[in-house]
Design an enzyme around this catalytic site. Structure first.
Site, short mmCIF file in Angstrom:
data_model
loop_
_atom_site.label_atom_id
_atom_site.label_comp_id
_atom_site.label_asym_id
_atom_site.label_seq_id
_atom_site.Cartn_x
_atom_site.Cartn_y
_atom_site.Cartn_z
N SER A 224 0.84 -1.20 0.00
CA SER A 224 0.00 0.00 0.00
C SER A 224 0.87 1.24 0.00
O SER A 224 2.04 1.20 0.41
CB SER A 224 -0.90 0.02 1.23
N ASP A 225 0.30 2.35 -0.44
CA ASP A 225 0.92 3.64 -0.14
C ASP A 225 0.75 3.87 1.35
O ASP A 225 -0.04 3.21 2.02
CB ASP A 225 0.27 4.75 -0.96
N TRP A 226 1.48 4.83 1.89
CA TRP A 226 1.54 5.02 3.34
C TRP A 226 0.17 5.45 3.88
O TRP A 226 -0.35 6.49 3.50
CB TRP A 226 2.62 6.02 3.68
#
EC number: 3.2.1.21
Length: 839
Positions: A224-226
């Site tokens: 995932s992105d952060w």
């Protein structure tokens, strides 16, 4: 450490250990299982350099030109070399994984992260991304293609639903990922924050599993992105292997419960773990120890590559009357707000502490043999310039003290946790740690001495993710603790800059105290944005000067100068993650300054630095214009090399520069409205739109001049016999072209191959870029170059009814272009309509 037997290891892992492996343990590390010899892996941003594990007070790194700058080189060999250096930089930082390259698509000039992606065209973007990834992974480091997919704006990026047709999704937004994968099967892919057609990408099975894994046959790790994970079972079942960062929000006990209750099948859990373990094996050869120290390289050969990249990225937009190159022996006047500012990178994940920077004034001064004068012209800062570098500590060092406490400043007997010495008065504390800090709520006192060089009223500014007060000799000058308003700094989580002023005397020393409270002390409404841990701070100052005074002085000097170069543009304040620009204009005063300088000196050279297009209302006045992007460590030297002719400019625009914002095809459909953004321009992104509606931009995609001239001739096409269905080779078509340098200086030509479709079942762009190559030639030299494209990729559009690519029968035009107006033409035929899927 020996390579893991993945299947045996999966059998030996407990459910709790499997769950732990699917989430990060902090901002930059994965979980380990020591009893089974599974190590923690480190990852680092990012797109134009390897920062390491610390935004705050980190180890310096090499900063490469931004992605649009690299896109302007059209040079796959250069990108391959840059990837290799990025891999070496990653190893120096103890990092196994680089979180890049970024290959989203610039729907609009306003996108805050537009500078992070290579191009508005999927072929150019995808090929460059593939070669930079190949270079990274040849060093044993894992590359990460991001943000998968349609993360093309910053406004409400975590909540917005990108509504896009399947055709545009395939032909425009997925295409760069698809083409990059054909060159380099990156070890990782990062999902986007946004939704696509109703479902967040991190839990979108159609995109992650059906397309990426099954159709394209990719078997790497999806992260995932952060903070871009939004569920437990849905994300795991869709194919999201790793939630980042830690500590986990959605895995942990919630995931263990989902497995035990059959919301997540155990074999699905094992698939996620298998991809994590395969990544461990992929980077095993690096032999990076856990918690490896971070080191700096900064070798001479690296500096040379950075300088070459900076120079090759410069685009010569105009050069009437051969104003350029400039003469080194003549005197020169340098004007403008970007002259003494090293605009070396954009903001957000792309930002880092560079080993060193060279600003344009320094670059010009180092090469000029005549007198070099300077005039500010205007200031272009969005927030006041950082005060930190102008401060001194009590013992005379540049900078200020940074003292950390658990207790509020009003409390007596505060215990000093840590004292640091800093120079930059901008700090993002998301990864600052100290074991004595009791919670996310703590306080910092920053103290330094300021001795102004001139009398006058000085403005002071404070921007915080948290709270802050700035005192001068004990007097409160700026209070940013109450009634806070949302701004754009620090990924959009900060306040606007609050200002105050005080009259100061030249030569007198003043004590500056800035008291900061971390993010939990703030009452700012931050719904819809990510607040990264303890937050951040920024304080700046500047003597108040009237704009008319500055411009008039520059104009007077320009009217008398032998040579003039004006440096203007944007910086990381204006182009940054977390915030989209409101308009395409240069900062206030810049256009007026440039126009008035050109009125008195029409031969003045204008150099614009920005990562994405800006308006240029004075463009018709200027005879010589360069676009220089955010050029990395060596930006100033790279620009000067081109200005003085040591490097012949060869850059070509990777994005269209419209005359005005309203001309852009996404103009009426940009930014989130009630939680969604409609990709209403469909496949007509960038040049595809301007050519379809016959609307002339200011400067078109692919534009770029040279100090020499080229001819292209003798176009021949060699095709492959058709078969009933497309096979893996895609039926290559080879275009051969003779390129001649007909000028007096050595230079590089970029040969572009376009395909124009016949009338088909659907409306299609007038032409589309399908291949390119770059060739370096001495004066009078002639070379034959080849561009190979696959017939299936060169001819196909995505048929939404069949859910397949359609290569329709008909005669397809081939157009070959480059520097100048000449176009070579040919054609080839597709005898039978065929449909296909796959990479």
């Amino acid at each position: 450490m020996p390579r893991l037997d993945v299947e045996k290891t999966i059998e030996e892992l407990s459910l709790g250990e499997k769950v732990a492996l699917t989430a990060g343990i902090d901002f930059w590390h994965t979980a380990s299982v020591p009893r089974l010899n599974i190590p923690t892996l480190r990852m680092s941003d990012g797109p134009n350099g390897v920062r390491g594990t610390r935004f705050f007070n980190g180890v310096p790194a090499a900063c490469f030109p931004c992605a649009t700058a690299l896109g302007a080189t059209w040079d796959t060999e250069l990108l391959h070399e840059i990837g290799q250096l990025m891999g070496e930089e990653s190893i120096a930082k103890g990092s196994h994984i680089i979180l890049g390259p970024t290959i989203n698509t610039q729907r609009s000039p306003l996108g805050g992260r537009g500078f992070e992606s290579f191009a508005e065209d999927g072929v150019l973007s995808g090929l460059l991304a593939g070669y930079i990834s190949k270079g990274i992974q040849e060093k044993g480091v894992a590359a990460t293609l991001k943000h998968f997919v349609c993360n093309d704006q910053e406004h409400q990026r975590m909540a917005v639903d990108s509504i896009v047709t399947q055709r545009a999704l395939r032909e425009i937004y997925l295409l760069p990922f698809q083409l990059a994968m054909r060159i380099c099967r990156t070890a990782c892919v990062m999902t986007a924050y946004n939704k696509v057609n109703g479902t967040h990408v991190s839990q979108n099975k159609e995109i992650i599993t059906d397309i990426l894994r099954k159709e394209w046959g990719w078997d790497g790790l999806v992260m995932s992105d952060w903070f871009g994970t939004y569920s437990t079972s849905d994300a795991i079942n869709a194919g999201l292997d790793l939630e980042m960062p830690g500590k986990t929000r959605w895995r942990g006990t919630a995931l263990a419960h989902a497995v035990s209750s059959n919301e997540v099948a155990e074999f699905v859990m094992d698939e996620r773990v298998r991809n994590v373990l395969n990544l461990v094996n992929f980077v095993d050869g690096l032999n990076i120890p856990e918690n490896a120290p971070e080191k700096a390289l900064n070798r001479p050969q690296d500096q040379a590559l950075l300088r070459r990249a900076a120079a090759e990225s410069v685009v010569l937009m105009k050069n009437e009357e051969d104003i350029l190159p400039l003469k080194k022996e003549k005197s020169i006047l340098v004007i403008g707000p970007n002259s003494k500012v090293a605009a070396y990178c954009g903001g957000g994940s792309a930002s880092l502490d560079a080993y060193y920077t060279v600003n344009p004034f320094e670059g010009v001064s180092a090469q000029s043999k005549g007198e070099v004068k300077f005039s500010q012209g205007v200031y272009s800062h969005k927030d006041l310039p950082l005060l930190g570098p102008l401060l001194k500590t009590a013992d005379g060092k540049t900078g200020f003290s940074f003292k950390v406490y658990n207790e509020h400043p009003s409390e007596s007997n505060r215990e000093l946790i840590e004292q640091l010495h800093l120079v930059s008065s901008s700090g993002f504390l998301m990864d600052y740690v100290n074991p004595k800090i009791k919670s996310l709520t703590y306080y910092v006192d920053m103290e330094g001495l300021f001795t102004p060089e001139e009398d006058g009223v000085y403005d002071f500014g404070v921007t915080v993710v948290g709270t802050g007060q700035l005192f001068i000799d004990g007097e409160l000058v700026v209070d940013n603790t109450k009634n806070q308003r949302q701004g754009s700094a620090f990924f959009g989580s900060a306040t606007v800059e609050e200002k105050g002023s005080k009259e100061l005397k030249a030569g007198q020393t003043y004590k500056v105290l800035f008291q900061f409270g971390t993010a939990p002390t703030s009452d700012l409404d931050t719904r819809g944005v990510v607040v990264f841990g303890p937050g951040g701070f920024r304080f700046g100052a500047s003597r108040r000067v009237g704009q008319e005074e500055l411009i008039s002085n520059a104009v007077k000097l320009a009217s008398e100068a032998e040579q003039v170069v004006v440096f203007a543009g944007l910086t990381s304040e204006w182009e940054t993650e977390g915030y989209d620009r409101d308009h395409m204009d240069l900062p206030p005063g810049s256009d007026e300054m440039i126009s008035r300088v050109l009125d008195v000196n029409p031969n003045a050279v204008v150099v614009i630095q920005s990562g994405t297009p800006v308006t240029m209302p004075w463009a018709n006045k200027t005879k010589a214009l360069l676009h220089a992007w955010f050029g990395g460590n060596e930006c100033g030297n790279g620009i000067a090399d081109v200005l003085y002719g040591d490097v012949n400019p060869s850059g070509k625009l990777p994005i269209t520069f419209p005359v005005r914002l309203q001309d852009n095809p996404s103009y009426v459909n940009f930014r989130s409205e009630r939680g969604r953004v409609l990709y209403g321009e469909d496949v007509y992104v960038g040049y595809r739109y301007y050519e379809k509606v016959d609307l002339a931009p200011l400067f078109p995609f692919g534009h770029g001049l040279s100090y020499t001239t080229f001819t292209r001739s003798d176009l021949t096409l060699t095709t492959t016999p058709e078969k009933p269905q497309y096979e893996e080779s895609g039926e290559p078509i080879t275009a051969t072209v003779t390129v001649t340098n007909t000028g007096k200086v050595a230079g590089a030509e970029i040969v572009q191959l376009w395909v124009a479709p016949p009338a088909t079942e659907v409306n299609r762009p007038v032409r589309e870029l399908k291949g390119f190559t770059k060739v370096f030639l001495q004066p009078g030299e002639q070379k034959k170059v080849e561009i190979v494209v696959e017939k299936k990729l060169a001819t196909s559009w995505f048929d939404e009814m069949r859910e397949k690519w359609a290569s329709e029968k008909g005669e397809y035009g081939v157009l070959v272009t480059g520097t100048g107006e000449g176009v070579l033409k040919s054609s080839f035929k597709v005898e039978k309509t065929r449909y296909w899927l796959g990479l």
